[in-house]
Design a protein around this motif. Sequence first.
Motif, PDB file in Angstrom:
ATOM      1  N   ALA A  43       0.826  -1.207   0.000  1.00 28.29           N
ATOM      2  CA  ALA A  43       0.000   0.000   0.000  1.00 28.29           C
ATOM      3  C   ALA A  43       0.859   1.256   0.000  1.00 28.29           C
ATOM      4  O   ALA A  43       0.613   2.203  -0.764  1.00 28.29           O
ATOM      5  CB  ALA A  43      -0.943  -0.014   1.206  1.00 28.29           C
ATOM      6  N   VAL A  44       1.872   1.284   0.853  1.00 30.84           N
ATOM      7  CA  VAL A  44       2.745   2.458   0.947  1.00 30.84           C
ATOM      8  C   VAL A  44       3.546   2.626  -0.342  1.00 30.84           C
ATOM      9  O   VAL A  44       3.673   3.744  -0.868  1.00 30.84           O
ATOM     10  CB  VAL A  44       3.659   2.370   2.191  1.00 30.84           C
ATOM     11  CG1 VAL A  44       4.718   3.450   2.174  1.00 30.84           C
ATOM     12  CG2 VAL A  44       2.823   2.480   3.463  1.00 30.84           C
ATOM     13  N   ASP A  45       4.079   1.526  -0.881  1.00 26.35           N
ATOM     14  CA  ASP A  45       4.798   1.599  -2.150  1.00 26.35           C
ATOM     15  C   ASP A  45       3.898   2.168  -3.243  1.00 26.35           C
ATOM     16  O   ASP A  45       4.324   3.004  -4.047  1.00 26.35           O
ATOM     17  CB  ASP A  45       5.322   0.228  -2.576  1.00 26.35           C
ATOM     18  CG  ASP A  45       6.522  -0.232  -1.785  1.00 26.35           C
ATOM     19  OD1 ASP A  45       7.113   0.574  -1.039  1.00 26.35           O
ATOM     20  OD2 ASP A  45       6.872  -1.431  -1.902  1.00 26.35           O
ATOM     21  N   THR A  54      10.622   5.710  -2.657  1.00 21.68           N
ATOM     22  CA  THR A  54      10.451   4.489  -1.882  1.00 21.68           C
ATOM     23  C   THR A  54      10.184   4.932  -0.443  1.00 21.68           C
ATOM     24  O   THR A  54      10.378   6.104  -0.098  1.00 21.68           O
ATOM     25  CB  THR A  54      11.721   3.631  -1.906  1.00 21.68           C
ATOM     26  OG1 THR A  54      12.786   4.383  -1.291  1.00 21.68           O
ATOM     27  CG2 THR A  54      12.097   3.236  -3.320  1.00 21.68           C
ATOM     28  N   PHE A  55       9.796   3.997   0.406  1.00 17.01           N
ATOM     29  CA  PHE A  55       9.561   4.366   1.804  1.00 17.01           C
ATOM     30  C   PHE A  55      10.842   4.851   2.454  1.00 17.01           C
ATOM     31  O   PHE A  55      10.831   5.806   3.228  1.00 17.01           O
ATOM     32  CB  PHE A  55       8.949   3.200   2.583  1.00 17.01           C
ATOM     33  CG  PHE A  55       8.486   3.617   3.957  1.00 17.01           C
ATOM     34  CD1 PHE A  55       7.467   4.532   4.124  1.00 17.01           C
ATOM     35  CD2 PHE A  55       9.087   3.091   5.090  1.00 17.01           C
ATOM     36  CE1 PHE A  55       7.044   4.928   5.378  1.00 17.01           C
ATOM     37  CE2 PHE A  55       8.677   3.477   6.353  1.00 17.01           C
ATOM     38  CZ  PHE A  55       7.639   4.393   6.504  1.00 17.01           C
ATOM     39  N   ALA A  56      11.973   4.226   2.131  1.00 15.62           N
ATOM     40  CA  ALA A  56      13.249   4.637   2.732  1.00 15.62           C
ATOM     41  C   ALA A  56      13.583   6.081   2.358  1.00 15.62           C
ATOM     42  O   ALA A  56      14.019   6.872   3.207  1.00 15.62           O
ATOM     43  CB  ALA A  56      14.362   3.695   2.300  1.00 15.62           C
ATOM     44  N   ARG A  57      13.395   6.435   1.101  1.00 10.44           N
ATOM     45  CA  ARG A  57      13.685   7.813   0.685  1.00 10.44           C
ATOM     46  C   ARG A  57      12.685   8.785   1.294  1.00 10.44           C
ATOM     47  O   ARG A  57      13.036   9.899   1.690  1.00 10.44           O
ATOM     48  CB  ARG A  57      13.723   7.907  -0.842  1.00 10.44           C
ATOM     49  CG  ARG A  57      14.926   7.174  -1.415  1.00 10.44           C
ATOM     50  CD  ARG A  57      15.202   7.504  -2.862  1.00 10.44           C
ATOM     51  NE  ARG A  57      14.189   7.081  -3.793  1.00 10.44           N
ATOM     52  CZ  ARG A  57      14.196   5.918  -4.451  1.00 10.44           C
ATOM     53  NH1 ARG A  57      15.179   5.059  -4.269  1.00 10.44           N
ATOM     54  NH2 ARG A  57      13.237   5.625  -5.292  1.00 10.44           N
ATOM     55  N   TYR A  58      11.428   8.368   1.374  1.00 11.23           N
ATOM     56  CA  TYR A  58      10.410   9.204   2.009  1.00 11.23           C
ATOM     57  C   TYR A  58      10.775   9.446   3.478  1.00 11.23           C
ATOM     58  O   TYR A  58      10.733  10.572   3.959  1.00 11.23           O
ATOM     59  CB  TYR A  58       9.027   8.547   1.891  1.00 11.23           C
ATOM     60  CG  TYR A  58       7.967   9.256   2.682  1.00 11.23           C
ATOM     61  CD1 TYR A  58       7.458  10.485   2.258  1.00 11.23           C
ATOM     62  CD2 TYR A  58       7.475   8.710   3.865  1.00 11.23           C
ATOM     63  CE1 TYR A  58       6.488  11.150   2.990  1.00 11.23           C
ATOM     64  CE2 TYR A  58       6.505   9.360   4.597  1.00 11.23           C
ATOM     65  CZ  TYR A  58       6.018  10.582   4.162  1.00 11.23           C
ATOM     66  OH  TYR A  58       5.057  11.231   4.903  1.00 11.23           O
ATOM     67  N   VAL A 130       0.589  13.541   1.951  1.00 12.80           N
ATOM     68  CA  VAL A 130      -0.852  13.513   1.686  1.00 12.80           C
ATOM     69  C   VAL A 130      -1.248  12.138   1.152  1.00 12.80           C
ATOM     70  O   VAL A 130      -2.271  11.568   1.557  1.00 12.80           O
ATOM     71  CB  VAL A 130      -1.254  14.639   0.708  1.00 12.80           C
ATOM     72  CG1 VAL A 130      -2.695  14.468   0.229  1.00 12.80           C
ATOM     73  CG2 VAL A 130      -1.068  16.012   1.355  1.00 12.80           C
ATOM     74  N   SER A 131      -0.422  11.590   0.286  1.00 15.13           N
ATOM     75  CA  SER A 131      -0.728  10.277  -0.294  1.00 15.13           C
ATOM     76  C   SER A 131      -0.690   9.154   0.738  1.00 15.13           C
ATOM     77  O   SER A 131      -1.592   8.318   0.786  1.00 15.13           O
ATOM     78  CB  SER A 131       0.248   9.963  -1.429  1.00 15.13           C
ATOM     79  OG  SER A 131       0.069  10.855  -2.497  1.00 15.13           O
ATOM     80  N   VAL A 132       0.357   9.115   1.575  1.00 15.75           N
ATOM     81  CA  VAL A 132       0.451   7.995   2.538  1.00 15.75           C
ATOM     82  C   VAL A 132      -0.528   8.148   3.694  1.00 15.75           C
ATOM     83  O   VAL A 132      -1.056   7.150   4.181  1.00 15.75           O
ATOM     84  CB  VAL A 132       1.898   7.759   3.050  1.00 15.75           C
ATOM     85  CG1 VAL A 132       2.794   7.273   1.942  1.00 15.75           C
ATOM     86  CG2 VAL A 132       2.468   8.960   3.739  1.00 15.75           C
ATOM     87  N   ASP A 136      -3.877   5.883   5.292  1.00 14.34           N
ATOM     88  CA  ASP A 136      -3.505   5.481   6.665  1.00 14.34           C
ATOM     89  C   ASP A 136      -2.277   4.582   6.677  1.00 14.34           C
ATOM     90  O   ASP A 136      -2.204   3.610   7.430  1.00 14.34           O
ATOM     91  CB  ASP A 136      -4.664   4.784   7.382  1.00 14.34           C
ATOM     92  CG  ASP A 136      -5.756   5.749   7.787  1.00 14.34           C
ATOM     93  OD1 ASP A 136      -5.450   6.920   8.079  1.00 14.34           O
ATOM     94  OD2 ASP A 136      -6.937   5.329   7.799  1.00 14.34           O
ATOM     95  N   PHE A 137      -1.315   4.905   5.809  1.00 14.52           N
ATOM     96  CA  PHE A 137      -0.088   4.121   5.684  1.00 14.52           C
ATOM     97  C   PHE A 137      -0.378   2.643   5.422  1.00 14.52           C
ATOM     98  O   PHE A 137       0.429   1.780   5.715  1.00 14.52           O
ATOM     99  CB  PHE A 137       0.797   4.267   6.925  1.00 14.52           C
ATOM    100  CG  PHE A 137       1.547   5.558   7.001  1.00 14.52           C
ATOM    101  CD1 PHE A 137       2.842   5.658   6.527  1.00 14.52           C
ATOM    102  CD2 PHE A 137       0.960   6.684   7.552  1.00 14.52           C
ATOM    103  CE1 PHE A 137       3.534   6.852   6.591  1.00 14.52           C
ATOM    104  CE2 PHE A 137       1.654   7.882   7.626  1.00 14.52           C
ATOM    105  CZ  PHE A 137       2.941   7.968   7.138  1.00 14.52           C
ATOM    106  N   GLY A 138      -1.551   2.355   4.888  1.00 12.57           N
ATOM    107  CA  GLY A 138      -1.913   0.974   4.568  1.00 12.57           C
ATOM    108  C   GLY A 138      -2.417   0.173   5.748  1.00 12.57           C
ATOM    109  O   GLY A 138      -2.752  -1.000   5.602  1.00 12.57           O
TER     110      GLY A 138
END
Length: 166
Positions: A43-45, A54-58, A130-132, A136-138
């Motif tokens: 979901a987060v990806d 990516t989540f790491a870069r975010y 806003v997107s994540v 709700d972070f999935g």
Amino acid sequence: MNRPLPFDPIARAAELWQDRIGPAGTMAAVTGVMRVQQIIQSAVDGALKPHGLTFARYEALVLLTFSRNGRLPMRVMGERLQLHPTSVTNIVDRLERDGLVKRVPHPTDRRTTLVEITDEGRALRETATVSVTGIDFGLTGLTERQVEQLTELLTKVRKSAGDFTG
């Protein structure tokens, strides 16, 4: 996964484990955590992909946004993100290539390089957030109190594993 199964495969595996191996509580819990991690990651990806993150870069952009001056030493980023220095370097390389961060010399320590978020990085962090948060972070299907309880339980596991002492 295209369609839901008509039964819970983890519950079924736990029944078989209980019958053939022994107590199944921990196995079922860990298998459930691993499956939920897959669901959340997907979901987060999906939410971050349109932003080229990516989540790491975010996470790195968020960390820099949280810092007092919008910059941190790479070593501190690694500690806070709980990543190996090589991973931090790769993340920073990609963010820098995309114009989201820049490396700057430390004002008093020539051995230290600071990573500073750019205006473009701040703007992208805002839209990606806003997107994540919009998904709700999935982590769906739980009440606010249940999310608090889950966080408390996972924090206990993380502390027991040595993630932090405080």
